[in-house]
Design a protein around this motif. Structure first.
Motif, mmCIF file in Angstrom:
data_model
loop_
_atom_site.group_PDB
_atom_site.id
_atom_site.type_symbol
_atom_site.label_atom_id
_atom_site.label_comp_id
_atom_site.label_asym_id
_atom_site.label_seq_id
_atom_site.Cartn_x
_atom_site.Cartn_y
_atom_site.Cartn_z
ATOM 1 N N GLU A 1 3.231 -12.243 5.692
ATOM 2 C CA GLU A 1 2.656 -11.146 6.480
ATOM 3 C C GLU A 1 1.516 -11.581 7.389
ATOM 4 O OE1 GLU A 1 -0.252 -9.237 3.040
ATOM 5 O OE2 GLU A 1 1.880 -8.736 3.066
ATOM 6 N N HIS B 1 5.040 4.543 4.410
ATOM 7 C CA HIS B 1 3.955 3.558 4.183
ATOM 8 C C HIS B 1 3.170 3.911 2.904
ATOM 9 C CE1 HIS B 1 1.497 6.555 6.422
ATOM 10 N NE2 HIS B 1 2.304 6.385 7.446
ATOM 11 N N THR C 1 1.387 2.663 0.354
ATOM 12 C CA THR C 1 0.036 2.308 -0.081
ATOM 13 C C THR C 1 -1.013 2.616 0.982
ATOM 14 O OG1 THR C 1 -0.116 0.019 0.744
ATOM 15 C CG2 THR C 1 1.065 0.365 -1.334
ATOM 16 N N THR C 2 -0.582 2.923 2.211
ATOM 17 C CA THR C 2 -1.425 3.252 3.380
ATOM 18 C C THR C 2 -2.207 2.061 3.910
ATOM 19 O OG1 THR C 2 -3.566 3.913 2.390
ATOM 20 C CG2 THR C 2 -1.774 5.548 2.353
ATOM 21 N N ARG C 3 -1.957 0.865 3.421
ATOM 22 C CA ARG C 3 -2.783 -0.266 3.824
ATOM 23 C C ARG C 3 -2.608 -0.580 5.309
ATOM 24 N NH1 ARG C 3 -0.167 -6.115 2.155
ATOM 25 N NH2 ARG C 3 1.801 -5.898 3.283
ATOM 26 N N GLY D 1 -4.993 -0.907 0.427
ATOM 27 C CA GLY D 1 -4.134 0.152 -0.081
ATOM 28 C C GLY D 1 -4.901 1.077 -1.002
ATOM 29 N N ARG E 1 1.136 -2.924 8.982
ATOM 30 C CA ARG E 1 1.365 -2.256 7.706
ATOM 31 C C ARG E 1 2.201 -3.121 6.755
ATOM 32 N NH1 ARG E 1 -0.232 3.063 7.519
ATOM 33 N NH2 ARG E 1 -0.395 4.245 9.445
ATOM 34 N N ASP F 1 4.408 -2.192 4.734
ATOM 35 C CA ASP F 1 4.064 -1.387 3.565
ATOM 36 C C ASP F 1 5.284 -0.549 3.177
ATOM 37 O OD1 ASP F 1 2.759 0.089 1.641
ATOM 38 O OD2 ASP F 1 1.577 1.267 3.058
ATOM 39 N N LEU F 2 5.849 -0.866 2.057
ATOM 40 C CA LEU F 2 5.433 -1.705 0.949
ATOM 41 C C LEU F 2 5.502 -3.186 1.310
ATOM 42 C CD1 LEU F 2 7.219 -0.026 -2.066
ATOM 43 C CD2 LEU F 2 4.781 0.020 -1.611
ATOM 44 N N GLY F 3 4.587 -3.964 0.710
ATOM 45 C CA GLY F 3 4.662 -5.404 0.812
ATOM 46 C C GLY F 3 5.661 -5.961 -0.191
ATOM 47 N N GLU G 1 5.018 -5.513 -4.055
ATOM 48 C CA GLU G 1 5.175 -4.135 -4.500
ATOM 49 C C GLU G 1 6.648 -3.718 -4.494
ATOM 50 O OE1 GLU G 1 2.980 -1.956 -5.829
ATOM 51 O OE2 GLU G 1 1.610 -3.654 -5.841
#
Length: 578
Positions: free
Chosen positions: A193, A468, A470-472, A479, A506, A508-510, A513
């Motif tokens: 990432e 998204h 975790t919102t990170r 997150g 984002r 997100d999810l990574g 996770e």
């Protein structure tokens, strides 16, 4: 390299920040912010446009168009340079800290003479910020966390920024006579990432023409090192790029070696030793005689060690070697498998392009179906109404099948409120084909509150996808702190998919996770969250992230035929009690 659009968008956004720092007109600052977004998301390179073409871009008037032309002709904008000079460099350094805006950065400089991150840390530890208006203990905690995020990122950049550079370097070097092969390797090929530096490999009999051309590329700002086997440059963006030229016969071994990861390579070399072989970037050799066994193709390297070819995105020493030995490596999801995008926006809310342009661009990508999911009314700044959404639905129905037979789904991105509530009542939600629900605020609730909030959204029978989750924002915002194992279990129970958001900030999810969620039996949607036509290309990064988590076509709902997707959406409503 990146289009001129990205450079100009960054410059205009910086000017908006500088206006805010100096206490300038808030309306003017907002105008430059809007122009920056519009230019960044414009599908055409602005360097190819004349003054009239520039002014046809939304939110770009004559004054801003003139400044863009000035930048394209001179490489700078005099007005911005002038304002830059009036702002201490230390204030601009502080502005880079997540959670510290321009006004607070200026206040710290003016009131406490803080002009560096180290100075700010010292002031916080001395509790000097607490006497300033607008600051307090909670502000200190947010700033400390922001500094931690920034320091973790270090000199690393987003995957997309590195990919832009790598794609251009590969394209430029591939045109040279004698180039047998050229590609990028390292963490970029593994689709990490964030990227520290870029590794470029060339297969050629003679290295000198490539090393010389590499040094002379127009985006080379500095030559760090130059040699026959390796040359390193720093680009005008400050990114280090390393070029290695390999003999064509060593291409496979070199590509395997320089792709990594280090942990994966150690495992592979250990296997070579057990086979009484020795592996290096030049090939696989008999340990005793030194005779070369194979080297030209990566596939042959792995095969000689009793392994199938292992996709680069799996090479992180997370069980891929053992799975390969058992012949249990998954057939990973590819971009070709994606049949549609289930999370996109138009200019009805905060997107930059009208519905018709987004639909046409999606069809150009060969999608079988495509969902439009503009924001719902609880995000007040989007000014959504029932009437606007119903009018869009009618237009979506009119456009259905009009572009290469592509089917259109009318959806929405709901806002998950503080208690897990969403924007519209059940009878209105029932009219949507697909509903994505996302957290957009109240990030600092307690762990229990955030967990209950997400689970309640999963239990809503009309929520098909948690966006998204975790919102990170990578390098900018961590997150949220929720019990995600409980959330994943709820998603599996209710038939709610989790998003793999392909936006480079984002992802997100990574991958880690996703691996956790998959163990609970969750399905996923790999989406772009596109707010402009160029954003649709972010599917590349969503798919790369999904691959790193071992996802297959069967795991991803928007890799399914439309009939199967519709059945999943219908069953999710029934499973949740709708």
């Amino acid at each position: 390299m990146t289009r001129s659009n990205e450079d100009i968008a960054a410059l205009l956004q910086e000017y908006a920040d500088l206006i805010a720092i100096t206490g300038g007109d808030a309306f003017k600052a907002r105008a430059y912010e809007k122009a920056a977004r519009a230019i960044g998301g414009h599908p055409v390179d602005v360097a190819t446009l004349d003054a009239k073409g520039l002014q046809e871009i939304p939110n770009v008037g004559r004054s801003i168009a003139d400044k863009i032309r000035e930048y394209l002709e001179t490489g700078q904008i005099a007005l911005i340079e002038e304002v830059r000079a009036s702002i201490p460099a230390g204030v601009r350094e502080l502005m880079a800290i997540p959670a510290l805006g321009p006004k607070k950065a200026l206040a710290l400089y003016q009131e406490l003479e803080v002009s560096s991150v180290d100075g700010l840390l010292e002031a916080i530890h001395q509790e000097r910020l607490r006497d300033l208006r607008g600051f307090g203990q909670k502000t200190e905690e947010k700033i400390l966390h922001g500094i931690e995020l920034m320091q973790k990122a270090g000199g690393r950049i987003l995957l997309s920024a590195a990919m832009d550079v790598a794609d251009q370097v590969v394209a430029d070097l591939s045109t040279l006579d004698g180039c047998v092969a050229c590609t990028y390797a390292g963490s970029l090929r593994r689709m990490r990432e964030t990227i520290g530096d870029i590794d470029i490999l060339v297969a050629a009999e003679h290295s000198t023409p490539f090393m010389d051309a590499f040094r002379e590329l127009p985006y080379t700002a500095e030559v760090i090192a130059h040699g026959a086997k390796k040359t390193s440059i720093r680009t005008t963006k400050g990114l280090q790029v390393d070029l290695r030229v390999l003999p064509p016969d060593s291409w496979g071994a070199g590509l395997q070696y320089f792709t990594g990861s280090k942990a994966h390579n150690i495992r592979v070399r250990e296997m070579a030793v057990r086979h009484r072989l020795k592996l290096s970037e030049y090939g696989l050799f008999h340990a005793k005689s030194g005779r070369k066994v194979t080297s030209r193709r990566e596939e042959d390297i792995y095969a000689r060690l009793g392994l199938p070819w292992i996709p680069p995105t799996l090479r992180e020493d997370r069980g891929e070697i053992a799975a390969g030995l058992r012949d249990e490596l998954p057939e990973l999801l590819t971009e070709r498998d994606i049949r549609g995008d289930l999370h996109t926006h138009t200019d009805l809310t905060d997107g930059l392009a009208p519905l018709e342009e987004m639909v046409a661009a999606a069809a150009q990508r060969g999608y079988a179906y495509y969902a439009v999911t503009d924001h719902a009314p609880d995000l007040v700044m989007q000014r959504m109404t029932d009437e606007k959404m119903l009018a869009q639905r009618e237009r979506v129905r009119e456009l259905d099948r009009k572009h290469r037979g592509m089917r259109l789904l009318h959806g929405t991105e709901l806002n998950i409120g503080p208690e897990g509530e969403v924007d519209w009542p059940a009878e209105f939600l029932a009219g949507f084909d697909v509903c994505v629900a996302s957290v957009h605020s109240h990030f600092t609730q307690s762990r229990d509150q955030l967990t209950r909030r997400l689970i309640r959204a999963c239990e809503n029978p009309y929520v098909a996808v948690i966006g998204h989750p975790t919102t990170r924002r990578i390098g900018k915002r961590p997150g949220i702190d929720a019990d995600f194992d409980a959330v994943y279990a709820a998603c599996a129970r209710t038939g709610t998919a989790l998003e793999v958001n392909g936006h480079p900030e984002r992802l997100d999810l990574g991958d880690e996770e996703i691996l956790r969620a998959k163990r609970h039996g969750v399905k996923f949607a790999v989406d772009t969250d596109a707010h402009s036509v160029p954003d649709l290309a972010h599917m590349r990064y969503g798919v790369g992230t999904a691959q790193r988590a071992w996802l297959t076509e069967d795991d991803v709902i928007n890799a399914w035929p439309l009939q199967r997707l519709r059945r999943f959406l219908r069953e999710g409503r029934e499973c949740s009690g709708g």
